[in-house]
Scaffold this motif. Structure first.
Motif, PDB file in Angstrom:
ATOM      1  N   PHE A 260      37.562  13.881  31.036  1.00  0.00           N
ATOM      2  CA  PHE A 260      38.926  13.367  31.057  1.00  0.00           C
ATOM      3  C   PHE A 260      39.323  12.936  32.470  1.00  0.00           C
ATOM      4  N   LEU A 261      39.041  13.786  33.446  1.00  0.00           N
ATOM      5  CA  LEU A 261      39.444  13.471  34.812  1.00  0.00           C
ATOM      6  C   LEU A 261      38.697  12.260  35.350  1.00  0.00           C
ATOM      7  N   THR A 262      37.433  12.107  34.952  1.00  0.00           N
ATOM      8  CA  THR A 262      36.692  10.915  35.372  1.00  0.00           C
ATOM      9  C   THR A 262      37.314   9.660  34.772  1.00  0.00           C
ATOM     10  N   LEU A 263      37.710   9.747  33.501  1.00  0.00           N
ATOM     11  CA  LEU A 263      38.388   8.603  32.883  1.00  0.00           C
ATOM     12  C   LEU A 263      39.723   8.322  33.575  1.00  0.00           C
ATOM     13  N   VAL A 264      40.429   9.401  33.974  1.00  0.00           N
ATOM     14  CA  VAL A 264      41.674   9.214  34.720  1.00  0.00           C
ATOM     15  C   VAL A 264      41.399   8.488  36.036  1.00  0.00           C
ATOM     16  N   GLY A 405      30.821 -10.658  37.086  1.00  0.00           N
ATOM     17  CA  GLY A 405      29.900 -10.113  36.089  1.00  0.00           C
ATOM     18  C   GLY A 405      29.026  -9.007  36.647  1.00  0.00           C
ATOM     19  N   LEU A 406      28.497  -9.204  37.865  1.00  0.00           N
ATOM     20  CA  LEU A 406      27.677  -8.171  38.478  1.00  0.00           C
ATOM     21  C   LEU A 406      28.494  -6.906  38.744  1.00  0.00           C
ATOM     22  N   GLY A 407      29.716  -7.058  39.225  1.00  0.00           N
ATOM     23  CA  GLY A 407      30.572  -5.901  39.492  1.00  0.00           C
ATOM     24  C   GLY A 407      30.892  -5.133  38.232  1.00  0.00           C
ATOM     25  N   LEU A 408      31.251  -5.836  37.167  1.00  0.00           N
ATOM     26  CA  LEU A 408      31.565  -5.164  35.904  1.00  0.00           C
ATOM     27  C   LEU A 408      30.348  -4.465  35.325  1.00  0.00           C
ATOM     28  N   ALA A 409      29.168  -5.119  35.416  1.00  0.00           N
ATOM     29  CA  ALA A 409      27.945  -4.483  34.919  1.00  0.00           C
ATOM     30  C   ALA A 409      27.637  -3.217  35.706  1.00  0.00           C
ATOM     31  N   GLY A 410      27.857  -3.264  37.025  1.00  0.00           N
ATOM     32  CA  GLY A 410      27.620  -2.080  37.845  1.00  0.00           C
ATOM     33  C   GLY A 410      28.561  -0.940  37.490  1.00  0.00           C
ATOM     34  N   ILE A 411      29.842  -1.248  37.270  1.00  0.00           N
ATOM     35  CA  ILE A 411      30.812  -0.217  36.886  1.00  0.00           C
ATOM     36  C   ILE A 411      30.432   0.409  35.552  1.00  0.00           C
ATOM     37  N   ALA A 412      30.083  -0.447  34.580  1.00  0.00           N
ATOM     38  CA  ALA A 412      29.722   0.072  33.256  1.00  0.00           C
ATOM     39  C   ALA A 412      28.477   0.947  33.326  1.00  0.00           C
ATOM     40  N   ALA A 413      27.459   0.490  34.077  1.00  0.00           N
ATOM     41  CA  ALA A 413      26.227   1.270  34.181  1.00  0.00           C
ATOM     42  C   ALA A 413      26.483   2.613  34.860  1.00  0.00           C
ATOM     43  N   LEU A 414      27.283   2.613  35.907  1.00  0.00           N
ATOM     44  CA  LEU A 414      27.584   3.846  36.639  1.00  0.00           C
ATOM     45  C   LEU A 414      28.353   4.826  35.757  1.00  0.00           C
ATOM     46  N   ALA A 415      29.335   4.300  35.000  1.00  0.00           N
ATOM     47  CA  ALA A 415      30.146   5.169  34.144  1.00  0.00           C
ATOM     48  C   ALA A 415      29.320   5.764  33.013  1.00  0.00           C
ATOM     49  N   LEU A 416      28.492   4.955  32.375  1.00  0.00           N
ATOM     50  CA  LEU A 416      27.719   5.437  31.230  1.00  0.00           C
ATOM     51  C   LEU A 416      26.595   6.371  31.662  1.00  0.00           C
ATOM     52  N   PRO A 422      28.949   9.381  26.109  1.00  0.00           N
ATOM     53  CA  PRO A 422      28.807   7.939  26.381  1.00  0.00           C
ATOM     54  C   PRO A 422      29.647   7.059  25.470  1.00  0.00           C
ATOM     55  N   LEU A 423      29.763   7.432  24.183  1.00  0.00           N
ATOM     56  CA  LEU A 423      30.540   6.605  23.265  1.00  0.00           C
ATOM     57  C   LEU A 423      32.009   6.570  23.666  1.00  0.00           C
ATOM     58  N   LEU A 424      32.544   7.727  24.069  1.00  0.00           N
ATOM     59  CA  LEU A 424      33.933   7.782  24.504  1.00  0.00           C
ATOM     60  C   LEU A 424      34.135   6.954  25.766  1.00  0.00           C
ATOM     61  N   THR A 425      33.197   7.060  26.707  1.00  0.00           N
ATOM     62  CA  THR A 425      33.299   6.292  27.948  1.00  0.00           C
ATOM     63  C   THR A 425      33.192   4.804  27.660  1.00  0.00           C
ATOM     64  N   ALA A 426      32.256   4.432  26.780  1.00  0.00           N
ATOM     65  CA  ALA A 426      32.126   3.025  26.419  1.00  0.00           C
ATOM     66  C   ALA A 426      33.404   2.517  25.758  1.00  0.00           C
ATOM     67  N   PHE A 428      36.386   3.667  26.327  1.00  0.00           N
ATOM     68  CA  PHE A 428      37.394   3.533  27.371  1.00  0.00           C
ATOM     69  C   PHE A 428      37.204   2.228  28.140  1.00  0.00           C
ATOM     70  N   LEU A 429      35.956   1.919  28.519  1.00  0.00           N
ATOM     71  CA  LEU A 429      35.699   0.689  29.259  1.00  0.00           C
ATOM     72  C   LEU A 429      36.068  -0.537  28.422  1.00  0.00           C
ATOM     73  N   ALA A 430      35.714  -0.485  27.136  1.00  0.00           N
ATOM     74  CA  ALA A 430      36.084  -1.601  26.256  1.00  0.00           C
ATOM     75  C   ALA A 430      37.601  -1.702  26.130  1.00  0.00           C
ATOM     76  N   GLY A 431      38.262  -0.538  26.040  1.00  0.00           N
ATOM     77  CA  GLY A 431      39.717  -0.539  25.956  1.00  0.00           C
ATOM     78  C   GLY A 431      40.366  -1.099  27.210  1.00  0.00           C
ATOM     79  N   ALA A 432      39.824  -0.734  28.389  1.00  0.00           N
ATOM     80  CA  ALA A 432      40.377  -1.261  29.645  1.00  0.00           C
ATOM     81  C   ALA A 432      40.216  -2.772  29.710  1.00  0.00           C
ATOM     82  N   ALA A 433      39.012  -3.257  29.313  1.00  0.00           N
ATOM     83  CA  ALA A 433      38.796  -4.716  29.300  1.00  0.00           C
ATOM     84  C   ALA A 433      39.729  -5.391  28.305  1.00  0.00           C
ATOM     85  N   GLY A 434      39.879  -4.739  27.136  1.00  0.00           N
ATOM     86  CA  GLY A 434      40.791  -5.301  26.143  1.00  0.00           C
ATOM     87  C   GLY A 434      42.226  -5.305  26.620  1.00  0.00           C
ATOM     88  N   MET A 435      42.616  -4.259  27.349  1.00  0.00           N
ATOM     89  CA  MET A 435      43.977  -4.183  27.876  1.00  0.00           C
ATOM     90  C   MET A 435      44.235  -5.292  28.882  1.00  0.00           C
TER      91      MET A 435
END
Length: 843
Positions: A260-264, A405-416, A422-426, A428-435
């Protein structure tokens, strides 16, 4: 052929960048603040959770008290079971049970830990007087400070435990096994192995657990040994833990909080990223004339990119470094606050992995959000930059694809890579992009809609509406900043109020005043009479109390053996370990039969059982199926006669399985009781009387237990709120940055309107109209998005029930809207105070 312009070296570019870069990073402070908040939060979170996980891993043997532990209810290990363990290591048997310690008229519930002479196998118990000890000698006990205070007793005093007099040998300062014991009713009291039997606390039917720890010899693998024991004794009812999982409840809490805190922290960085982009865009916009001049003088696009990338990079590194330092500085404070409940090292703890990860997140977010303004400065010719105020510059999407694109891929790879879920984190990342996409679409819709709406007659509203779509309008940036800020407000309100709702639901304000465990069956009438003698109006409820393990379930011709399951089905928690059992002539209080029928009074036919409907649904049980349990080492089967809806949130007696009396009443067992006194009265007079009359029973006053439970959940709620407030701080910083970024354009517009005769009041009204129109649209978006995020946190991360207080959530949203208008007004006052002539000369 014209000569190609000479490219500036990196050294020359840095000289130009340093000359223009203020030592106080003027113009880039928003970038500094945003990175400071996001990186600092992630550094503190990663360092703290990493420290706790290391402590759990390295101190696993001390926390567990051995390499492996076998727990089983209401019996010792059999000779065959002990024989299976003795060749692999040293055994240390013990007991765990609830008891009452008393001195005179004072009494206190204790978690009695009876240990063998060779306890502990690892570590030592530390007493207040500095001694490091093992098991107490016979006739002596170690007690917790809370018990000593409640009994007004100290070292050398004599107290009674289960009616047996013992001497206090010392007050416990540090118990290395406390975390591994889990939740218990009362403070720990350590005694010799023989005390429970001497006090009659191990009589047939008594509620106790034997806990046998093993110190393994050689290279025996604890996990492999655990699997061997499960296969060899599939129906023994063991709860087996190893040193790798010494405190599973604590590990689960740490994992949930870390996730939770990492997502925060990521949310804070995403919001901060918007501020970073706006801040850099504003910084470069203020220097567009200088950039255009450099290009006229022969600077290439690469020269411009290097020069200003070095400036932004220097600010990003400074902000990230400050965030890392702040994260390290705050970790000891967090460790001190959690040190009593979790194994965390005090003092400064450096986790290189956590610091590198936090810095990487910060720099990647900075790359994603600074790339667009830097590319605009690099790509457009000098004349286009000079006309940017009236002809805004727009980049093609393909130009942003590589850096963003490179920055977003790096963030996603680091988070996952570091995610526990992983599903919850994925998600969250999809939700942030959607937001972000949703808010970008909302910004476009507001601009387009404002341009097409009929022009209001009121000049204030007409001008406010025009400000949303005029050339150079900051509508998109404002919508994104305000949308994320309001969403953060709603999310925190949803999480906070839902946690409060769970507290009210699961920890009721009104509950039985006393719980009593191990009331002898042959003294049930005496117990009721004793209570009535002290308080005739008190209400007593007695129920049979046994423990057993579900061994098999399903249709009679194809029952499923629990030992054969590769894993326990979701929501079928009752299949793991032993559970409370009871029998009853009638439907228990607070239960409702939803399928089948209850057995008649004085039933003497085939053994029957009634099952909780939620558990039955989880394992596929229906009326008519069979259920087999292990009770004190004996298998017993019964037919499912009915399904019940159980009110698990009540503080009374609730059982998953209720049998017909003829099914299990012949097994050795005692009774459990609840005592309720009339509202407004106290149970204090009952407590010492019951302790003296029933010394082998455990009398627990629920008031202290409820207060402790409420305090625990309140502390958790406050910790979550404090952590989530980082996103609010980031949102406020972004909001102020977005308003400040629009100040240059607004200064020009304000000066023109002042020259044409507009008053300050009219200008303020125009501004409020503009922001009010944006906020009104965003309020609905924020309510939906923030509530969805809060629901995901409560339901999927913490496994709580979604119970928001909608009036409070709406009130917080309204407060957020008021803050937005207040900040907008405050940020515009300097523009209104500026003299028009001076403003027009500078623009």
């Amino acid at each position: 052929m014209a000569d190609r312009p000479t490219r500036l070296s990196w050294g020359t570019a840095w000289s130009l960048a340093r000359r223009d870069l203020s030592a106080r990073f003027r113009g880039l402070r928003l970038l500094l603040v945003c990175l400071f908040l996001g990186v600092g939060a992630l550094a503190a979170i990663g360092t703290l959770t990493g420290s706790i996980e290391r402590e759990l891993s390295t101190r696993g043997q001390q926390i567990l008290g051995g390499d492996i532990e076998l727990r089983v209810y209401q019996r010792d290990l059999t000779g065959e079971e002990r024989a299976a363990l003795q060749p692999v290591g040293t055994l240390s048997p013990g007991y765990r049970l609830s008891a009452i310690a008393s001195k005179g008229t004072a009494s206190a519930p204790v978690a009695l830990k009876a240990v063998a002479a060779n306890w502990p196998l690892y570590g030592t118990l530390e007493l207040k007087d500095g001694r490091k000890v093992g098991a107490p000698p016979a006739g002596s006990v170690w007690i917790a400070p809370g018990t000593a205070a409640r009994l007004s007793a100290g070292k050398g005093d004599t107290i009674r435990v289960g009616g047996v007099p013992v001497k206090i040998g010392g007050i416990i300062a540090v118990d290395p096994e406390q975390l591994g014991e889990g939740f218990v009713l009362g403070d720990t009291l350590v005694s010799s192995l023989g005390l429970p039997e001497q006090a009659g606390l191990l009589a047939p039917g008594a509620m106790y657990r034997s806990a046998t720890r093993v110190r393994l010899d050689g290279a025996v693998d604890p996990q492999a040994l655990a699997e061997t024991l499960k296969k060899r004794f599939p129906d023994a009812g063991f709860e087996i833990r190893t040193r790798a999982k010494a405190a599973p409840a604590a590990e689960r809490l740490v994992t949930q909080m870390s996730q939770f805190l990492t997502l925060v922290g990521l949310a804070a960085l995403v919001i901060a990223g918007i501020g970073i982009g706006g801040g850099v865009a504003s910084y470069l916009d203020a220097r567009r004339d200088a950039i255009a001049t450099l290009k006229v003088l022969g600077a290439t696009s690469g020269d411009i990119a290097r020069t200003y990338a070095l400036q932004v990079g220097a600010a990003a590194l400074a902000g990230s470094a400050a965030g890392l330092a702040a994260g390290l500085a705050v970790t000891p404070l967090l460790a001190g606050a959690l040190g009593r409940v979790l194994p965390v090292a005090t003092g400064f703890v450096v986790s290189p992995q956590a610091l590198v990860t936090a810095a990487a997140y910060g720099l990647l977010v900075a790359l994603v959000f600074t790339a667009p303004p830097l590319l605009r400065a690099r790509s457009f010719p000098a004349m286009a930059l000079m006309r940017a105020r009236v002809a805004p510059l727009r980049l093609a999407a393909r130009q942003l694809a590589l850096p963003v694109g490179l920055g977003l891929a790096g963030i996603a790879a680091l988070a996952l890579a570091g995610a526990a879920q992983p599903l919850l984190t994925a998600g969250f990342l999809a939700g942030a992009a959607g937001m972000i996409a949703l808010l970008a679409g909302a910004g476009w819709a507001i601009r387009t809609g404002a341009a097409r709406l009929p022009r209001p007659r009121n000049p204030i509203l007409r001008t406010g509406l025009a400000n949303l779509h005029r050339p150079g309008a900051q509508t998109g940036a404002l919508v994104t900043a305000l949308g994320f800020g309001l969403t953060a407000f709603v999310m925190i309100a949803g999480v906070q109020t839902s946690l409060d709702g769970n507290i009210r639901k699961t920890v009721p304000q009104r509950a039985p005043d006393l719980f009593v465990i191990d009331v002898p069956r042959d003294r049930a009438d005496a117990f009721v009479r004793q209570v009535s003698t002290v308080d005739p109006a008190a209400r007593v409820r007695l129920v049979p109390n046994l423990r057993g393990r579900i061994l098999a379930y399903g249709p009679a011709d194809r029952m499923t053996r629990v030992a054969d399951l590769p894993e326990i089905p979701d929501d079928a928690w009752a299949l793991s370990g032993e559970r409370g059992l009871t029998y009853s002539q009638g439907v228990p209080e607070g239960n409702v039969v939803t399928a089948g029928a209850w057995w008649p009074k004085d039933y003497s036919g085939e053994p029957l059982v009634s099952v909780d409907e939620e558990f039955a649904k989880a394992v596929g049980l229906t009326v008519g199926d069979r259920l087999t349990i292990g009770l004190l080492g004996v298998e017993r089967s019964a037919r499912v006669a009915s399904l019940r809806r159980v009110d698990w949130d009540s503080m009374g007696f609730n059982f998953l399985l209720v049998f017909s009396p003829n099914a299990i009443a012949d097994a050795p067992h005692n009774l459990a009781a609840t005592v309720e006194v009339p509202s407004g009265e106290s149970a204090e007079a009952l407590l010492p009387v019951l302790v003296r009359a029933f010394p082998s029973s455990s009398v627990i006053e629920t008031g202290a237990v409820l207060r402790e439970a409420r305090n625990l959940v309140d502390q958790m709620s406050s910790a979550i709120l404090a952590a989530a407030s980082v996103t609010v701080l980031a949102g406020l910083a972004v909001l102020l940055g977005a308003i400040a970024a629009a100040r240059a354009t607004r200064s020009y517009d304000t000066a023109i309107l002042r020259v044409l005769g507009a008053s300050r009041g009219q200008l303020i009204a125009m501004l409020l109209a503009e922001y009010a129109l944006i906020a009104a649209v965003l309020a609905g978006i924020a309510l939906i998005a923030g509530s969805t995020l809060a629901w995901a946190v409560i339901v999927h991360l913490f496994d709580f029930t979604w119970l928001p207080d909608w009036p409070r959530v709406l009130a917080v949203l309204g407060t957020g809207l008021a803050l937005i208008l207040g900040f907008a007004l405050a940020a515009t006052l300097p523009v209104l105070r500026a003299r028009p002539a001076r403003t027009l000369r500078e623009l």
